[in-house]
Design a protein around this motif. Structure first.
Motif, short mmCIF file in Angstrom:
data_model
loop_
_atom_site.label_atom_id
_atom_site.label_comp_id
_atom_site.label_asym_id
_atom_site.label_seq_id
_atom_site.Cartn_x
_atom_site.Cartn_y
_atom_site.Cartn_z
N PRO A 33 63.92 34.02 44.06
CA PRO A 33 64.26 35.14 43.17
C PRO A 33 63.09 35.55 42.28
N GLY A 34 63.16 36.81 41.81
CA GLY A 34 62.13 37.33 40.91
C GLY A 34 61.02 38.03 41.67
N GLY A 35 60.19 38.75 40.92
CA GLY A 35 59.10 39.49 41.52
C GLY A 35 57.95 38.60 41.92
N LEU A 36 57.03 39.16 42.71
CA LEU A 36 55.85 38.44 43.16
C LEU A 36 54.64 39.36 43.00
N VAL A 37 53.64 38.88 42.25
CA VAL A 37 52.44 39.66 41.98
C VAL A 37 51.22 38.86 42.42
N GLU A 38 50.37 39.48 43.22
CA GLU A 38 49.11 38.86 43.63
C GLU A 38 47.96 39.54 42.91
N TYR A 39 47.08 38.74 42.33
CA TYR A 39 45.86 39.25 41.71
C TYR A 39 44.67 38.92 42.59
N PHE A 40 43.81 39.90 42.79
CA PHE A 40 42.53 39.64 43.43
C PHE A 40 41.43 40.00 42.43
N GLY A 41 40.57 39.04 42.18
CA GLY A 41 39.46 39.26 41.26
C GLY A 41 38.63 38.01 41.18
N MET A 42 37.64 38.04 40.31
CA MET A 42 36.75 36.91 40.14
C MET A 42 36.78 36.41 38.71
N THR A 43 36.47 35.14 38.53
CA THR A 43 36.31 34.60 37.19
C THR A 43 35.26 35.40 36.42
N GLU A 44 34.25 35.88 37.15
CA GLU A 44 33.19 36.67 36.54
C GLU A 44 33.70 38.01 36.02
N GLY A 45 34.86 38.43 36.48
CA GLY A 45 35.41 39.73 36.07
C GLY A 45 34.86 40.84 36.92
N GLY A 46 34.84 42.04 36.36
CA GLY A 46 34.46 43.22 37.12
C GLY A 46 35.72 43.96 37.51
N VAL A 84 45.59 43.21 49.22
CA VAL A 84 45.61 42.62 47.88
C VAL A 84 45.93 43.69 46.83
N GLY A 85 46.43 44.82 47.30
CA GLY A 85 46.89 45.85 46.38
C GLY A 85 45.83 46.87 46.02
N ARG A 86 46.09 47.57 44.92
CA ARG A 86 45.21 48.62 44.42
C ARG A 86 44.48 48.15 43.18
N PRO A 87 43.35 48.80 42.84
CA PRO A 87 42.65 48.45 41.60
C PRO A 87 43.56 48.62 40.38
N ILE A 88 43.45 47.70 39.44
CA ILE A 88 44.17 47.80 38.17
C ILE A 88 43.66 49.03 37.43
N PRO A 89 44.54 49.78 36.73
CA PRO A 89 44.06 50.93 35.96
C PRO A 89 42.88 50.55 35.05
N GLY A 134 30.90 39.26 46.59
CA GLY A 134 30.61 38.44 47.76
C GLY A 134 31.72 38.50 48.80
N ASP A 135 32.78 39.27 48.51
CA ASP A 135 33.88 39.47 49.45
C ASP A 135 33.68 40.77 50.22
N VAL A 136 34.16 40.78 51.43
CA VAL A 136 34.07 41.96 52.29
C VAL A 136 35.47 42.51 52.48
N GLY A 137 35.62 43.84 52.35
CA GLY A 137 36.95 44.43 52.48
C GLY A 137 36.90 45.86 52.97
N ARG A 138 38.11 46.45 53.04
CA ARG A 138 38.24 47.83 53.50
C ARG A 138 39.43 48.47 52.77
N ASP A 195 45.79 54.85 51.54
CA ASP A 195 46.62 54.84 50.33
C ASP A 195 45.93 54.16 49.15
N GLY A 196 44.69 53.71 49.35
CA GLY A 196 43.94 53.08 48.27
C GLY A 196 44.20 51.59 48.12
N PHE A 197 44.85 50.96 49.12
CA PHE A 197 45.09 49.52 49.09
C PHE A 197 43.92 48.81 49.78
N LEU A 198 43.51 47.69 49.20
CA LEU A 198 42.34 46.96 49.67
C LEU A 198 42.76 45.79 50.56
#
Length: 488
Positions: free
Chosen positions: A281-294, A311-316, A373-377, A381-384
């Motif tokens: 039960p409950g929602g599920l949220v995945e974050y993609f990012g680095m400790t370094e931020g950006g 891994v979703g769309r960029p955070i606003p 250092g990650d490779v993506g596409r 719809d703007g999802f990575l």
């Protein structure tokens, strides 16, 4: 924020572990005593302390108490080698080093710098100031260092990632949108030295919720705690979700109190996300990012069931772009290295300006981005979609091979419980893919033949090795370097 909660709801739980509860009034007082003790020792604002110990209420209180004094914290993984622990303490410039008995024993043969006094957690109560102590007020600035997170304690030379108060506050600002509030009970089973844990730890306290700490993850114990404390929020890494869902008793557990579950730090397969949404039960949220931020992306999985492979769309407010080997942006639909810019960015790598420069891409307009250092596409719809770590990409006979593509095929084999593909040296092709498999019964030759029937000629595996389990870091990342080195 903690002081405000102590004034408004002094009896509300702040920290809980092994049946011990610390309410907000008690935490507020303990933070004052810690901050006053650091001031007594002459530790000044913007200077640092280091902590290397197992998760505990005292550890958590020391972290936030140091922050009250404007002192940065360098949390260090006890799983590091003794040489690395001592090296990270020195690199951090810590004015005092806090450690537990286990770490003290591990580093006993290492040279001790008398300029960095050590305090054992076993003597913690005697070290802090008496009850009622009040530290001198500190006017903390957004650019001051909040913590120094070391990038790796497993292989290689760890880099100290300096995060500011301003960067951490960006994490806290997302708390309300994630459902954190005074009624929150967050169950955290990853270590306090991990950024994975801290991105849930701080928002919970900032919102006036309770943090329920596990010293070490155990799937059955997790289920017991989740039910007993009516947990509402959690941060888990993918391998922990897998172990929970594999428990025979999972479906009988009452997890109806959950409002939101989070995941980060390691590849999170679409099939596993689907299983979690169906059974937990409950929602599920995945974050993609680095400790370094950006730049960071977020996938609100329960709202986008057709995008679970991403891994979703960029955070606003987060600008994410893809660049090629020459540092030029690539168009939508093409593969490139992920770079990002936002208000949540590290100050830099501690004492390593060269590595900070290496991790930076500057746009034609002059904006500073962090290289992941990650490779993506990006899709239309703007999802990575993540492909792989750039360093894990295999170049075989001039062709780019993405291990994640091969791993996805192999997971379709009924006897493959876990898999990791790495590139190893080949005299004929430069590199060639080798798979390491945790098998439920099939032998290596059968798995190799089955897989290669389903791959293109340039992708085919040269070898399959069976393991009882894949080597992983403390937050569940497969240690591919260990697999490559072991194979060689």
């Amino acid at each position: 924020m903690i002081r405000a909660h102590a004034g408004a709801r002094p009896d509300a739980d702040a920290l809980i572990q092994d049946g011990v509860r610390l309410n907000y009034a008690e935490l507020d007082d303990l933070m004052d005593r810690i901050a006053a003790a650091l001031q007594r020792e002459g530790v000044r604002p913007t200077e640092s302390i280091a902590i290397c110990a197992s998760t505990s209420i005292e550890y958590a209180a020391l972290f936030v108490g140091a922050l009250r004094a404007g002192v940065a914290v360098a949390p260090i993984a006890p799983s590091s080698t003794p040489e690395q622990i001592v090296g990270m303490v020195a690199d951090s410039g810590a004015k005092r080093f806090f450690l537990d008995a286990e770490v003290e024993a591990a580093i006993s043969g290492q040279p001790h710098d008398p300029a960095t006094p050590r305090t054992a957690f076993e003597a913690f109560e005697a070290w802090i100031e008496p009850e009622g102590a009040v530290p001198a007020p500190v006017d903390i600035q957004p650019e001051w260092p909040f913590n120094i997170i070391y990038s790796s304690g497993t292989t290689g030379t760890p880099k100290g990632i300096v995060q500011s108060h301003g960067m951490r506050f960006q994490h806290v600002n997302r708390a309300e949108a994630s459902g954190y509030g005074p009624g929150t009970v967050s169950l955290l089973s990853t270590p306090l030295y991990s950024n994975t844990t801290l991105v849930s730890f701080f928002p919970t306290l900032a919102a006036g919720g309770a943090v329920l700490l596990m010293k070490k993850f155990d799937a059955k114990r997790y289920l017991e705690l989740a039910q007993a404390y009516k947990v509402t929020h959690t941060m888990l890494v993918p391998v922990q979700y897998s172990r929970m869902l594999a428990l025979p008793e999972f479906d009988a557990a009452d997890l109806s109190s959950f409002r939101m579950k989070f995941c980060t730090s390691a590849p999170f397969g679409a099939a596993l996300k689907t299983d979690i949404l169906r059974r937990w039960p409950g929602g599920l949220v995945e974050y993609f990012g680095m400790t370094e931020g950006g730049g960071s992306c977020v996938l609100v999985a329960h709202e986008w069931p057709d995008k679970l492979h991403t891994v979703g769309r960029p955070i606003p407010g987060h600008d994410i772009r893809l660049i090629d080997e020459e540092g030029r942006e690539v168009p939508t639909g093409e593969i490139g290295e992920i770079v990002g810019a936002s208000a949540a960015m590290m100050n830099g790598y501690h004492n390593q300006p060269g590595k900070t420069d290496d991790a930076t891409w500057v746009s034609p307009g002059g904006t500073r981005y962090i290289r992941t250092g990650d490779v993506g596409r990006f899709d239309e719809d703007g999802f990575l979609t993540l492909m792989d770590r750039k360093k894990d990409m295999i170049i075989s006979g001039g062709f780019n091979i993405y291990p994640s593509d091969l791993e996805a095929v192999m997971r379709g084999h009924p006897d493959v419980a876990d898999v990791a593909v790495v590139g190893v040296h080949s005299a004929d092709w430069g590199e060639t893919p080798v798979a390491f498999v945790v098998s439920k019964g099939a032998d290596a030759a059968a798995i190799k033949a089955w897989t290669n029937e389903r791959l293109g000629k340039t992708q085919r595996l040269s070898d399959v090795r069976l393991l009882d389990e894949l080597p992983r870091s403390h937050i569940g990342k497969v240690l591919k370097r260990d697999l490559r080195d072991g194979y060689a």
